[in-house]
Scaffold this active site. Sequence first.
Site, PDB file in Angstrom:
ATOM      1  N   TRP A   1       2.749  -8.253  11.295  1.00  0.00           N
ATOM      2  CA  TRP A   1       2.578  -8.663   9.912  1.00  0.00           C
ATOM      3  C   TRP A   1       3.193 -10.052   9.795  1.00  0.00           C
ATOM      4  O   TRP A   1       3.837 -10.535  10.739  1.00  0.00           O
ATOM      5  CB  TRP A   1       3.297  -7.672   8.980  1.00  0.00           C
ATOM      6  CG  TRP A   1       2.563  -6.387   8.788  1.00  0.00           C
ATOM      7  CD1 TRP A   1       1.595  -5.861   9.593  1.00  0.00           C
ATOM      8  CD2 TRP A   1       2.751  -5.458   7.716  1.00  0.00           C
ATOM      9  NE1 TRP A   1       1.158  -4.657   9.091  1.00  0.00           N
ATOM     10  CE2 TRP A   1       1.863  -4.391   7.930  1.00  0.00           C
ATOM     11  CE3 TRP A   1       3.577  -5.420   6.594  1.00  0.00           C
ATOM     12  CZ2 TRP A   1       1.772  -3.292   7.055  1.00  0.00           C
ATOM     13  CZ3 TRP A   1       3.498  -4.339   5.736  1.00  0.00           C
ATOM     14  CH2 TRP A   1       2.602  -3.284   5.951  1.00  0.00           C
TER      15      TRP A   1
ATOM     16  N   GLU B   1      -7.501   3.997  15.640  1.00  0.00           N
ATOM     17  CA  GLU B   1      -7.100   2.592  15.780  1.00  0.00           C
ATOM     18  C   GLU B   1      -6.440   2.443  17.150  1.00  0.00           C
ATOM     19  O   GLU B   1      -5.387   3.029  17.397  1.00  0.00           O
ATOM     20  CB  GLU B   1      -6.098   2.210  14.691  1.00  0.00           C
ATOM     21  CG  GLU B   1      -6.640   2.420  13.288  1.00  0.00           C
ATOM     22  CD  GLU B   1      -5.625   2.095  12.185  1.00  0.00           C
ATOM     23  OE1 GLU B   1      -4.580   1.471  12.482  1.00  0.00           O
ATOM     24  OE2 GLU B   1      -5.872   2.487  11.040  1.00  0.00           O
TER      25      GLU B   1
ATOM     26  N   ARG C   1       0.858  -1.185   0.000  1.00  0.00           N
ATOM     27  CA  ARG C   1       0.000   0.000   0.000  1.00  0.00           C
ATOM     28  C   ARG C   1       0.894   1.234   0.000  1.00  0.00           C
ATOM     29  O   ARG C   1       2.098   1.119   0.160  1.00  0.00           O
ATOM     30  CB  ARG C   1      -0.961  -0.004   1.193  1.00  0.00           C
ATOM     31  CG  ARG C   1      -0.283  -0.035   2.542  1.00  0.00           C
ATOM     32  CD  ARG C   1      -1.301  -0.039   3.688  1.00  0.00           C
ATOM     33  NE  ARG C   1      -0.616  -0.161   4.965  1.00  0.00           N
ATOM     34  CZ  ARG C   1      -1.229  -0.264   6.128  1.00  0.00           C
ATOM     35  NH1 ARG C   1      -2.538  -0.265   6.193  1.00  0.00           N
ATOM     36  NH2 ARG C   1      -0.543  -0.360   7.240  1.00  0.00           N
TER      37      ARG C   1
ATOM     38  N   GLU D   1      -1.519  -8.914   7.174  1.00  0.00           N
ATOM     39  CA  GLU D   1      -1.791  -8.659   8.593  1.00  0.00           C
ATOM     40  C   GLU D   1      -2.545  -9.796   9.274  1.00  0.00           C
ATOM     41  O   GLU D   1      -3.322  -9.551  10.194  1.00  0.00           O
ATOM     42  CB  GLU D   1      -2.557  -7.336   8.729  1.00  0.00           C
ATOM     43  CG  GLU D   1      -1.691  -6.159   8.353  1.00  0.00           C
ATOM     44  CD  GLU D   1      -2.256  -4.812   8.774  1.00  0.00           C
ATOM     45  OE1 GLU D   1      -3.461  -4.722   9.032  1.00  0.00           O
ATOM     46  OE2 GLU D   1      -1.470  -3.851   8.832  1.00  0.00           O
TER      47      GLU D   1
ATOM     48  N   ASN E   1      -5.352   7.181   4.541  1.00  0.00           N
ATOM     49  CA  ASN E   1      -5.053   6.474   5.785  1.00  0.00           C
ATOM     50  C   ASN E   1      -3.596   6.686   6.121  1.00  0.00           C
ATOM     51  O   ASN E   1      -2.709   6.358   5.314  1.00  0.00           O
ATOM     52  CB  ASN E   1      -5.315   4.970   5.628  1.00  0.00           C
ATOM     53  CG  ASN E   1      -5.142   4.227   6.945  1.00  0.00           C
ATOM     54  OD1 ASN E   1      -5.945   4.381   7.868  1.00  0.00           O
ATOM     55  ND2 ASN E   1      -4.078   3.459   7.061  1.00  0.00           N
ATOM     56  N   GLU E   2      -3.337   7.274   7.269  1.00  0.00           N
ATOM     57  CA  GLU E   2      -1.974   7.434   7.789  1.00  0.00           C
ATOM     58  C   GLU E   2      -1.004   7.998   6.750  1.00  0.00           C
ATOM     59  O   GLU E   2      -0.064   7.315   6.314  1.00  0.00           O
ATOM     60  CB  GLU E   2      -1.453   6.102   8.334  1.00  0.00           C
ATOM     61  CG  GLU E   2      -2.231   5.610   9.537  1.00  0.00           C
ATOM     62  CD  GLU E   2      -1.562   4.434  10.241  1.00  0.00           C
ATOM     63  OE1 GLU E   2      -0.778   3.711   9.603  1.00  0.00           O
ATOM     64  OE2 GLU E   2      -1.817   4.238  11.437  1.00  0.00           O
TER      65      GLU E   2
END
Length: 684
Positions: free
Chosen positions: A323, A315, A112, A365, A150-151
């Site tokens: 992971w 989160e 990602r 994950e 996201n992040e």
Amino acid sequence: MKPIDALKEFRLGTCYYPEHWPEALWEDDFRRMSELGFSIVRVAEFAWSIFEPEEGVFSFELFDRALALAHKHGIKVIIGTPTATPPAWLTHKYPEVLNVTQEGVTLQHGLRRHYNYSSQKYRELSAIITRKMAEHYKDHPAVIGWQIDNEFNCEIGVFYAPADHDAFRIWLQEKYGTLDKLNEAWGTVFWSQTYSAWEQVFLPRPTPADHQPNPHQALDEKRFISDNTISYAKVQGDILRKVAPNHWVTTNGLFGHLDSHRMNDELLDFFSYDSYPQFSTIFYDKNEVNPLADRGWSQTLGAVRSISPNFAIMEQQSGPGGWVNRMDMPSPKPGQMRLWTYQSIAHGANMVLYFRWRTATVGNEIYWHGINDYHNQPNRRVREAGQIGAELAGAGDRIANTQFKAEIALLRDYDNEWDGEYDVWHGPFTWQSGKAWFKALNYRHIPSDMLYVRSGTTIEDLKRYKVLVYPHPAIMRDETAELLEQYVREGGIIIFGCRTGYKNEHGHAYMRPFPGAAAGLCGISVEEFTMVKGSRAATSMKWSGSGEALTGADSFNEILVVESDSAEAVAHYASDYYAGKPAVTKNVFGEGQAWYYGAVFNEEAAGQIIERLGLSSPASDWLTLPKEVELAIREGEDGPLYFLLNYSEQPALVTLNEEKTDLLTGSKLSGSLTLEGYGVVVLS
Ligand code: GAL
């Protein structure tokens, strides 16, 4: 500080990925969430290939069905825009959107965040998917807010695609106007680096000696990445505001090369953070004395609070993490998930979502555990979540009405954070000193804030605190020095460490005696300085007068000279060729004091200064706590709330000399009580 409307009610919830599960599970999932006291889920932040399976073909059916069930069970929804995971069709058709390493290797589909923020094509496609989703969900009865991407800058925070080099050049042209100004700012006269045409200018590229760039260019690179990230986020933020004006907008951090304060001010209703305190088991420093471990997250939560006084935890760690190939973390022990939840809340969170509802059975994950295990049977973590849900159903809104309170703040700023990433003559010191101060305060039960010095920082921002600690602001603009002078003149106390004030905003050394911009405020100069490392043993310091030992003068020593009548040497070096010379000074400046500590702080030094200043816990009159228990205070119109958080597995003995009520259980408490291992009480 102004309360944030979107966070007026407390909410507990979880990150949920309907696309990972058979549809037959969904309704049972939402029903059980609601039974646990959850009222919110975040969905969709990685689901681009579901919403747009082919370019220009959109499909909302899967999420429509899932959201209808969420709504049926009274669960509100945050939708994440899915731009952190561009689909395969997109990167295959438009490879220019991909990120590239400094060495020129293109980062391909398969994980990602493999895209860059500069590609016009990526901005265009991101705008389309954001608009389509916003149009589709703007009136959905369950949807209340959005998370952008996201992040930002997680996984990777540097970008070297051709579009990034081009965008950097434009950014520099806007900033400097002429090449002469750029050459001056980057000091290119050194080593014949002078640029004679804009086409010669790039983001730092590989160079001899480990690819080291020009340091002034390296600083501008970070500033550019930050601006570029914000301008990419704004593409989405503007669309969401326009199309879904009744929803709030946030994003989750906290990652490098990003001025999250500015992003929050310009684009968001509030900031969100992803809290994984079990990372402390990975970054564990075996040599650390009194390690903070998971308690260290309280310091980071202070940074989040400086962005947004109340915030969301998008989160919150709810299980062992990992992971398939990295980040292998132990399982939280019984009570730890609850402790971390209240750690976040104690520090300002008004919304907490667990990551994640159920552990994924596929992908990278599969070991990043959620509340539910793969087998989906009742387990210890689900029971713990239910306890927290029940407690917050009663106490949440009372808590949400309050904000964290501290009388001392640690100052930080982005210039030094980014410059110090490359400059080893101050960057590592800031981390050591920041941690030392946080520990010394936190173990003494003195709550502290983090305050970022920015161009918009006002005297009122500073005057909220009695004491400010600015450990090693190597870069100090004259305007900043003037603001700090005003703060001290009007009664504040400021404490600096070595390496203060000797660089300007480009990272050039000032041609003035150290501490440069802060010399007038401190009433001193620095006669000489040295790194303290290798065969050179740490030097020692003694308090002047009493001759009591202060502590080791860590890492860097500056030999100080008192220049002003109002300044005095409060401690001296006690070893090496500068034994007897001033090491710590105090200047009475107007109504306040400016302290200068000529070395890098350690916990002991910070502790001794705290004691000399007479600082103590604001609850010390009625509350006695052991070191293992953190005290955090949130205050609002209905009075203060005292959070006691026991980070030890062992029970802790607490003494209350006043009767209080535990907000979580309603019990009256006074006298001696035992806080169980990992236990939490919230006293009102
Ligand atoms: C966060 C991320 C999540 C998940 C989690 C666990 O950084 O936002 O999507 O990856 O970490 O690794």
